[in-house]
Design a protein around this motif. Sequence first.
Motif, PDB file in Angstrom:
ATOM      1  N   GLN A 153       0.823  -1.211   0.000  1.00 37.66           N
ATOM      2  CA  GLN A 153       0.000   0.000   0.000  1.00 37.66           C
ATOM      3  C   GLN A 153       0.857   1.260   0.000  1.00 37.66           C
ATOM      4  O   GLN A 153       0.544   2.240  -0.696  1.00 37.66           O
ATOM      5  CB  GLN A 153      -0.926  -0.010   1.221  1.00 37.66           C
ATOM      6  N   ILE A 154       1.928   1.253   0.781  1.00 36.08           N
ATOM      7  CA  ILE A 154       2.820   2.412   0.832  1.00 36.08           C
ATOM      8  C   ILE A 154       3.441   2.673  -0.542  1.00 36.08           C
ATOM      9  O   ILE A 154       3.500   3.816  -1.013  1.00 36.08           O
ATOM     10  CB  ILE A 154       3.921   2.201   1.893  1.00 36.08           C
ATOM     11  N   LYS A 155       3.883   1.616  -1.200  1.00 37.34           N
ATOM     12  CA  LYS A 155       4.525   1.767  -2.509  1.00 37.34           C
ATOM     13  C   LYS A 155       3.520   2.209  -3.579  1.00 37.34           C
ATOM     14  O   LYS A 155       3.851   3.042  -4.439  1.00 37.34           O
ATOM     15  CB  LYS A 155       5.200   0.452  -2.904  1.00 37.34           C
ATOM     16  N   GLN A 156       2.310   1.661  -3.527  1.00 36.53           N
ATOM     17  CA  GLN A 156       1.279   2.086  -4.479  1.00 36.53           C
ATOM     18  C   GLN A 156       0.962   3.561  -4.294  1.00 36.53           C
ATOM     19  O   GLN A 156       0.835   4.314  -5.268  1.00 36.53           O
ATOM     20  CB  GLN A 156       0.017   1.241  -4.290  1.00 36.53           C
ATOM     21  N   GLY A 157       0.833   3.962  -3.032  1.00 40.60           N
ATOM     22  CA  GLY A 157       0.548   5.368  -2.737  1.00 40.60           C
ATOM     23  C   GLY A 157       1.691   6.274  -3.171  1.00 40.60           C
ATOM     24  O   GLY A 157       1.468   7.356  -3.709  1.00 40.60           O
ATOM     25  N   LYS A 158       2.931   5.836  -2.946  1.00 44.81           N
ATOM     26  CA  LYS A 158       4.103   6.623  -3.332  1.00 44.81           C
ATOM     27  C   LYS A 158       4.161   6.806  -4.840  1.00 44.81           C
ATOM     28  O   LYS A 158       4.438   7.914  -5.339  1.00 44.81           O
ATOM     29  CB  LYS A 158       5.378   5.934  -2.837  1.00 44.81           C
ATOM     30  N   PHE A 159       3.894   5.745  -5.595  1.00 42.01           N
ATOM     31  CA  PHE A 159       3.953   5.837  -7.049  1.00 42.01           C
ATOM     32  C   PHE A 159       2.868   6.767  -7.586  1.00 42.01           C
ATOM     33  O   PHE A 159       3.115   7.574  -8.500  1.00 42.01           O
ATOM     34  CB  PHE A 159       3.823   4.450  -7.679  1.00 42.01           C
ATOM     35  N   ALA A 160       1.668   6.672  -7.006  1.00 41.22           N
ATOM     36  CA  ALA A 160       0.581   7.567  -7.420  1.00 41.22           C
ATOM     37  C   ALA A 160       0.965   9.020  -7.147  1.00 41.22           C
ATOM     38  O   ALA A 160       0.681   9.915  -7.959  1.00 41.22           O
ATOM     39  CB  ALA A 160      -0.704   7.208  -6.677  1.00 41.22           C
ATOM     40  N   LYS A 161       1.633   9.256  -6.032  1.00 37.76           N
ATOM     41  CA  LYS A 161       2.067  10.618  -5.677  1.00 37.76           C
ATOM     42  C   LYS A 161       3.129  11.116  -6.651  1.00 37.76           C
ATOM     43  O   LYS A 161       3.089  12.271  -7.095  1.00 37.76           O
ATOM     44  CB  LYS A 161       2.619  10.612  -4.246  1.00 37.76           C
ATOM     45  N   ILE A 162       4.082  10.249  -7.005  1.00 43.10           N
ATOM     46  CA  ILE A 162       5.146  10.642  -7.933  1.00 43.10           C
ATOM     47  C   ILE A 162       4.566  10.963  -9.311  1.00 43.10           C
ATOM     48  O   ILE A 162       4.978  11.928  -9.963  1.00 43.10           O
ATOM     49  CB  ILE A 162       6.210   9.524  -8.044  1.00 43.10           C
ATOM     50  N   ILE A 163       3.605  10.156  -9.752  1.00 42.82           N
ATOM     51  CA  ILE A 163       2.976  10.405 -11.056  1.00 42.82           C
ATOM     52  C   ILE A 163       2.305  11.778 -11.061  1.00 42.82           C
ATOM     53  O   ILE A 163       2.448  12.564 -12.005  1.00 42.82           O
ATOM     54  CB  ILE A 163       1.958   9.298 -11.399  1.00 42.82           C
ATOM     55  N   LYS A 164       1.563  12.079  -9.998  1.00 41.20           N
ATOM     56  CA  LYS A 164       0.878  13.362  -9.932  1.00 41.20           C
ATOM     57  C   LYS A 164       1.868  14.522  -9.886  1.00 41.20           C
ATOM     58  O   LYS A 164       1.707  15.536 -10.573  1.00 41.20           O
ATOM     59  CB  LYS A 164      -0.046  13.428  -8.717  1.00 41.20           C
ATOM     60  N   GLU A 165       2.906  14.381  -9.066  1.00 42.45           N
ATOM     61  CA  GLU A 165       3.905  15.443  -8.953  1.00 42.45           C
ATOM     62  C   GLU A 165       4.625  15.660 -10.288  1.00 42.45           C
ATOM     63  O   GLU A 165       4.890  16.796 -10.690  1.00 42.45           O
ATOM     64  CB  GLU A 165       4.920  15.097  -7.866  1.00 42.45           C
ATOM     65  N   THR A 166       4.938  14.561 -10.996  1.00 36.38           N
ATOM     66  CA  THR A 166       5.608  14.655 -12.294  1.00 36.38           C
ATOM     67  C   THR A 166       4.723  15.359 -13.312  1.00 36.38           C
ATOM     68  O   THR A 166       5.153  16.279 -14.011  1.00 36.38           O
ATOM     69  CB  THR A 166       5.977  13.247 -12.810  1.00 36.38           C
ATOM     70  N   SER A 167       3.466  14.931 -13.367  1.00 36.12           N
ATOM     71  CA  SER A 167       2.519  15.537 -14.303  1.00 36.12           C
ATOM     72  C   SER A 167       2.311  17.013 -14.009  1.00 36.12           C
ATOM     73  O   SER A 167       2.340  17.862 -14.914  1.00 36.12           O
ATOM     74  CB  SER A 167       1.184  14.789 -14.242  1.00 36.12           C
ATOM     75  N   ASP A 168       2.124  17.340 -12.740  1.00 40.80           N
ATOM     76  CA  ASP A 168       1.896  18.742 -12.348  1.00 40.80           C
ATOM     77  C   ASP A 168       3.115  19.605 -12.660  1.00 40.80           C
ATOM     78  O   ASP A 168       2.977  20.747 -13.122  1.00 40.80           O
ATOM     79  CB  ASP A 168       1.568  18.830 -10.856  1.00 40.80           C
ATOM     80  N   SER A 169       4.313  19.085 -12.398  1.00 38.15           N
ATOM     81  CA  SER A 169       5.542  19.852 -12.622  1.00 38.15           C
ATOM     82  C   SER A 169       5.764  20.109 -14.115  1.00 38.15           C
ATOM     83  O   SER A 169       6.189  21.200 -14.511  1.00 38.15           O
ATOM     84  CB  SER A 169       6.749  19.112 -12.035  1.00 38.15           C
ATOM     85  N   LEU A 170       5.485  19.109 -14.940  1.00 37.55           N
ATOM     86  CA  LEU A 170       5.633  19.277 -16.386  1.00 37.55           C
ATOM     87  C   LEU A 170       4.665  20.332 -16.916  1.00 37.55           C
ATOM     88  O   LEU A 170       5.032  21.186 -17.729  1.00 37.55           O
ATOM     89  CB  LEU A 170       5.408  17.942 -17.096  1.00 37.55           C
ATOM     90  N   LYS A 171       3.428  20.274 -16.430  1.00 38.61           N
ATOM     91  CA  LYS A 171       2.425  21.251 -16.870  1.00 38.61           C
ATOM     92  C   LYS A 171       2.819  22.662 -16.428  1.00 38.61           C
ATOM     93  O   LYS A 171       2.690  23.622 -17.186  1.00 38.61           O
ATOM     94  CB  LYS A 171       1.058  20.886 -16.299  1.00 38.61           C
ATOM     95  N   LEU A 172       3.314  22.761 -15.183  1.00 39.90           N
ATOM     96  CA  LEU A 172       3.717  24.064 -14.653  1.00 39.90           C
ATOM     97  C   LEU A 172       4.877  24.652 -15.458  1.00 39.90           C
ATOM     98  O   LEU A 172       4.966  25.865 -15.659  1.00 39.90           O
ATOM     99  CB  LEU A 172       4.115  23.926 -13.182  1.00 39.90           C
ATOM    100  N   ALA A 173       5.750  23.768 -15.955  1.00 42.36           N
ATOM    101  CA  ALA A 173       6.899  24.205 -16.745  1.00 42.36           C
ATOM    102  C   ALA A 173       6.537  24.415 -18.222  1.00 42.36           C
ATOM    103  O   ALA A 173       7.395  24.822 -19.017  1.00 42.36           O
ATOM    104  CB  ALA A 173       8.023  23.185 -16.628  1.00 42.36           C
ATOM    105  N   GLY A 174       5.286  24.123 -18.573  1.00 43.90           N
ATOM    106  CA  GLY A 174       4.847  24.301 -19.947  1.00 43.90           C
ATOM    107  C   GLY A 174       5.375  23.251 -20.895  1.00 43.90           C
ATOM    108  O   GLY A 174       5.522  23.482 -22.103  1.00 43.90           O
ATOM    109  N   ILE A 175       5.663  22.068 -20.362  1.00 39.23           N
ATOM    110  CA  ILE A 175       6.226  20.978 -21.159  1.00 39.23           C
ATOM    111  C   ILE A 175       5.136  19.965 -21.481  1.00 39.23           C
ATOM    112  O   ILE A 175       4.490  19.426 -20.575  1.00 39.23           O
ATOM    113  CB  ILE A 175       7.373  20.276 -20.405  1.00 39.23           C
ATOM    114  N   ALA A 176       4.923  19.697 -22.756  1.00 37.99           N
ATOM    115  CA  ALA A 176       3.930  18.718 -23.174  1.00 37.99           C
ATOM    116  C   ALA A 176       4.531  17.316 -23.082  1.00 37.99           C
ATOM    117  O   ALA A 176       5.648  17.073 -23.548  1.00 37.99           O
ATOM    118  CB  ALA A 176       3.463  18.993 -24.602  1.00 37.99           C
TER     119      ALA A 176
END
Length: 270
Positions: free
Chosen positions: A159-182
Amino acid sequence: MNKRIIKLITLLMVSIIVSCNTPVTNDFTLVLLETSLGDIKLKLYDETPLHRDNFIKLIKSGFYEGVSFHRVIKDFMIQAGDPLTRPDSKNFPDSLQNYTIPAEFNSSLFHKKGALAAARQGNDVNPYMRSSGTQFYIVQGIKYTEEELNIAEQRINSQIKQGKFAKIIKETSDSLKLAGIAATDAEVQEIASIEMFKYLTSTPDFKLSTEERLAYTTIGGTPRLDGTYTVFGEVIEGLDIVDRIASEKTDASDRPLNNITILKTRIVRK
C-alpha cells in the motif's frame, strides 16, 4: 532511456520540500464523546498537531453533536464525523473530498485497539493520503499471530509503494504542466518509474516494531492501516462502549440499523 525522456527530466524542476518541527509536550488534550450507547474518553496526541488542533476546533464548535456513527464493522472499526448524518446536513460539504488536512504519519503511533484515526479517500484519487477534516474512526480490530503480522507487513508495504507511485505520477505531471512541457501519459509514467526506482532502492521496507507486534498480539488492532492512515489519538476510557457499538447490527452499507448518535462533546482537560 530515449533522448526525449532525458530532455524532459532535465527540464523538470525539483519541488521545494518544507519541513516543520513541532515541539511535543506531555500535557495531552482529553476529549469526551457522550454517545447514545455510552461515553468514550479520548487522548489526542501532540505528535500530530494538525489533526489535534482541527479536532479540538470541531469539538469546541459543537460540530459532532448530532452526528451519527455511519459505518460500523465488527472486528475492524467504528466511524463517525460525516456531516451528512447531521440533522442540518445540507449546510455542510462532503468532508472526505472538500475539507481535508495533510497526513501526519508517525511510526510510533499505530492502529492498536482503541486508536483514533482520520478517515480519507483512497490512493487513486488521494495520492497524498490527506485526511478527512471531520471523519474519524476508532479501531476495534482483532488479535494477530506473528505469522499474520508478517502478512500484514507485506500488505502495508504494498500500500505504501502504491501510494508513493501515485504521488510521484501526480507530482511529475503537475511539474511538467507548470513548466509548460507537453508530455504523453507514457512519458509521464516512464519519468515517474525512474523516480520510483530511486525510492525503492534507497528506502527500507516498513517493519512493525517490537512494541507494535506486542500490542497486536495481546490487545489487538488493525495493522494493515499503519503508515497510510493518520493515527492522532486513542481511547483511554470506554473501550467497552467501542465494543458495544461495533457489535450493533448493520445493513449492507455497514450502517447501524439503530442510529447511534454523538450526543455531546467537550474538552475535559488541556
